[in-house]
Scaffold this motif. Structure first.
Motif, PDB file in Angstrom:
ATOM      1  N   ASP A 144       0.801  -1.222   0.000  1.00 55.78           N
ATOM      2  CA  ASP A 144       0.000   0.000   0.000  1.00 55.78           C
ATOM      3  C   ASP A 144       0.839   1.280   0.000  1.00 55.78           C
ATOM      4  N   TYR A 145       2.150   1.176  -0.071  1.00 58.45           N
ATOM      5  CA  TYR A 145       3.004   2.362   0.015  1.00 58.45           C
ATOM      6  C   TYR A 145       2.775   3.348  -1.122  1.00 58.45           C
ATOM      7  N   ASN A 146       2.270   2.875  -2.267  1.00 56.84           N
ATOM      8  CA  ASN A 146       2.017   3.779  -3.390  1.00 56.84           C
ATOM      9  C   ASN A 146       0.687   4.518  -3.251  1.00 56.84           C
ATOM     10  N   LYS A 147       0.017   4.339  -2.134  1.00 56.22           N
ATOM     11  CA  LYS A 147      -1.287   4.965  -1.892  1.00 56.22           C
ATOM     12  C   LYS A 147      -1.202   5.923  -0.711  1.00 56.22           C
ATOM     13  N   ALA A 148      -2.221   6.741  -0.603  1.00 56.02           N
ATOM     14  CA  ALA A 148      -2.387   7.531   0.618  1.00 56.02           C
ATOM     15  C   ALA A 148      -2.960   6.589   1.675  1.00 56.02           C
ATOM     16  N   ALA A 149      -2.563   6.767   2.918  1.00 59.01           N
ATOM     17  CA  ALA A 149      -3.089   5.958   4.017  1.00 59.01           C
ATOM     18  C   ALA A 149      -3.897   6.868   4.928  1.00 59.01           C
ATOM     19  N   ILE A 150      -5.142   6.470   5.158  1.00 56.27           N
ATOM     20  CA  ILE A 150      -6.013   7.245   6.040  1.00 56.27           C
ATOM     21  C   ILE A 150      -6.333   6.363   7.236  1.00 56.27           C
ATOM     22  N   PHE A 151      -5.959   6.842   8.415  1.00 58.51           N
ATOM     23  CA  PHE A 151      -6.134   6.086   9.649  1.00 58.51           C
ATOM     24  C   PHE A 151      -7.260   6.699  10.465  1.00 58.51           C
ATOM     25  N   TYR A 152      -7.975   5.834  11.183  1.00 55.60           N
ATOM     26  CA  TYR A 152      -8.998   6.346  12.091  1.00 55.60           C
ATOM     27  C   TYR A 152      -9.164   5.436  13.290  1.00 55.60           C
ATOM     28  N   CYS A 153      -9.740   6.008  14.345  1.00 54.12           N
ATOM     29  CA  CYS A 153     -10.088   5.272  15.554  1.00 54.12           C
ATOM     30  C   CYS A 153     -11.478   5.758  15.977  1.00 54.12           C
ATOM     31  N   ARG A 154     -11.804   5.679  17.232  1.00 53.10           N
ATOM     32  CA  ARG A 154     -13.146   6.063  17.690  1.00 53.10           C
ATOM     33  C   ARG A 154     -13.351   7.581  17.651  1.00 53.10           C
ATOM     34  N   ARG A 155     -12.487   8.334  18.304  1.00 51.28           N
ATOM     35  CA  ARG A 155     -12.644   9.788  18.393  1.00 51.28           C
ATOM     36  C   ARG A 155     -11.472  10.571  17.812  1.00 51.28           C
ATOM     37  N   GLY A 156     -10.434   9.875  17.384  1.00 48.11           N
ATOM     38  CA  GLY A 156      -9.276  10.544  16.817  1.00 48.11           C
ATOM     39  C   GLY A 156      -8.106  10.684  17.768  1.00 48.11           C
ATOM     40  N   ARG A 157      -8.299  10.363  19.038  1.00 41.19           N
ATOM     41  CA  ARG A 157      -7.223  10.526  20.014  1.00 41.19           C
ATOM     42  C   ARG A 157      -6.080   9.542  19.780  1.00 41.19           C
ATOM     43  N   ARG A 158      -6.426   8.263  19.603  1.00 43.50           N
ATOM     44  CA  ARG A 158      -5.368   7.256  19.414  1.00 43.50           C
ATOM     45  C   ARG A 158      -4.559   7.522  18.155  1.00 43.50           C
ATOM     46  N   THR A 159      -5.237   7.903  17.080  1.00 37.54           N
ATOM     47  CA  THR A 159      -4.497   8.175  15.843  1.00 37.54           C
ATOM     48  C   THR A 159      -3.654   9.438  15.986  1.00 37.54           C
ATOM     49  N   SER A 160      -4.165  10.445  16.666  1.00 37.81           N
ATOM     50  CA  SER A 160      -3.376  11.661  16.875  1.00 37.81           C
ATOM     51  C   SER A 160      -2.148  11.370  17.732  1.00 37.81           C
ATOM     52  N   GLN A 161      -2.324  10.553  18.775  1.00 39.30           N
ATOM     53  CA  GLN A 161      -1.196  10.200  19.635  1.00 39.30           C
ATOM     54  C   GLN A 161      -0.158   9.369  18.884  1.00 39.30           C
ATOM     55  N   ALA A 162      -0.608   8.611  17.880  1.00 41.84           N
ATOM     56  CA  ALA A 162       0.290   7.734  17.121  1.00 41.84           C
ATOM     57  C   ALA A 162       0.812   8.390  15.839  1.00 41.84           C
ATOM     58  N   ALA A 163       0.560   9.675  15.652  1.00 40.65           N
ATOM     59  CA  ALA A 163       0.906  10.350  14.389  1.00 40.65           C
ATOM     60  C   ALA A 163       2.379  10.192  14.017  1.00 40.65           C
ATOM     61  N   ASP A 164       3.284  10.403  14.970  1.00 38.86           N
ATOM     62  CA  ASP A 164       4.716  10.266  14.658  1.00 38.86           C
ATOM     63  C   ASP A 164       5.045   8.837  14.244  1.00 38.86           C
ATOM     64  N   PHE A 165       4.440   7.895  14.922  1.00 37.57           N
ATOM     65  CA  PHE A 165       4.650   6.476  14.594  1.00 37.57           C
ATOM     66  C   PHE A 165       4.110   6.165  13.204  1.00 37.57           C
ATOM     67  N   LEU A 166       2.905   6.645  12.884  1.00 39.88           N
ATOM     68  CA  LEU A 166       2.289   6.394  11.585  1.00 39.88           C
ATOM     69  C   LEU A 166       3.102   7.028  10.452  1.00 39.88           C
ATOM     70  N   ASN A 167       3.710   8.148  10.759  1.00 40.78           N
ATOM     71  CA  ASN A 167       4.472   8.886   9.752  1.00 40.78           C
ATOM     72  C   ASN A 167       5.758   8.170   9.339  1.00 40.78           C
TER      73      ASN A 167
END
Length: 176
Positions: A57-80
């Protein structure tokens, strides 16, 4: 490494879902995903990222989500750290998506969330211990103390013994 993680609104994601080349990833637990998810998403709990192969999937945009956005926001550096074409987080998570009256896929067969089951049982045992300790015999207070120590150890260690036992129960077999 890709550029900065950006947020995407539910409305913008809805529009983007019509034609864009992206992968939609729900980072919540398997049970949360089974209860309700966004159509077209795949469930990869954040704790499984280290063993998951994202390379297709590296040739695509990746869109992450969770329940309210907190977990994904906290994991932003990791996801990046993953070299996706673009990394986006659904602003407000699935709750913001639903607040915009956008549809989700819901399961009617999913059991109550495992942590809610733990809270119900722990709260019930503490209440029973306190009531029996007050009205029957003060030794029953030990039930409340035992549950309290169990919750304290679960909080410190991140491992909940009661949750592990409940996961084995027949009504929770779909989450194993």
């Amino acid at each position: 490494m890709v550029g900065q993680v950006k947020k995407i609104s539910p409305s913008d994601l809805f529009e983007r879902m019509k034609a864009d080349n992206f992968v939609l990833i729900d980072i919540r637990s398997v049970q949360e995903y089974q209860e309700e998810y966004l159509r077209g998403s795949k469930n990869i709990p954040i704790e499984e990222f280290g063993s998951y192969d994202f390379s297709k999937d590296y040739n695509k945009a990746a869109i992450f989500y969770c329940r309210r956005g907190r977990r994904t926001s906290q994991a932003a550096d990791f996801l990046n750290k993953y070299p996706f074409k673009e990394v986006l987080i659904l602003e407000g998570g699935i709750m913001a998506w639903k607040a915009k009256n956008l549809s989700t896929v819901k399961s009617t067969k999913s059991p109550i969330d495992l942590m809610r089951q733990v809270q119900i049982i722990a709260g019930g045992l503490v209440s029973i211990g306190a009531i029996l300790g007050f009205f029957v015999n003060s030794n029953y207070i030990a039930i409340s103390g035992f549950v309290g120590v169990g919750l304290l150890l679960a909080g410190i260690s991140g491992v909940c013994g009661l949750a592990r036992v409940l996961r084995l129960m027949p009504w929770n077999k779909s989450i194993n």
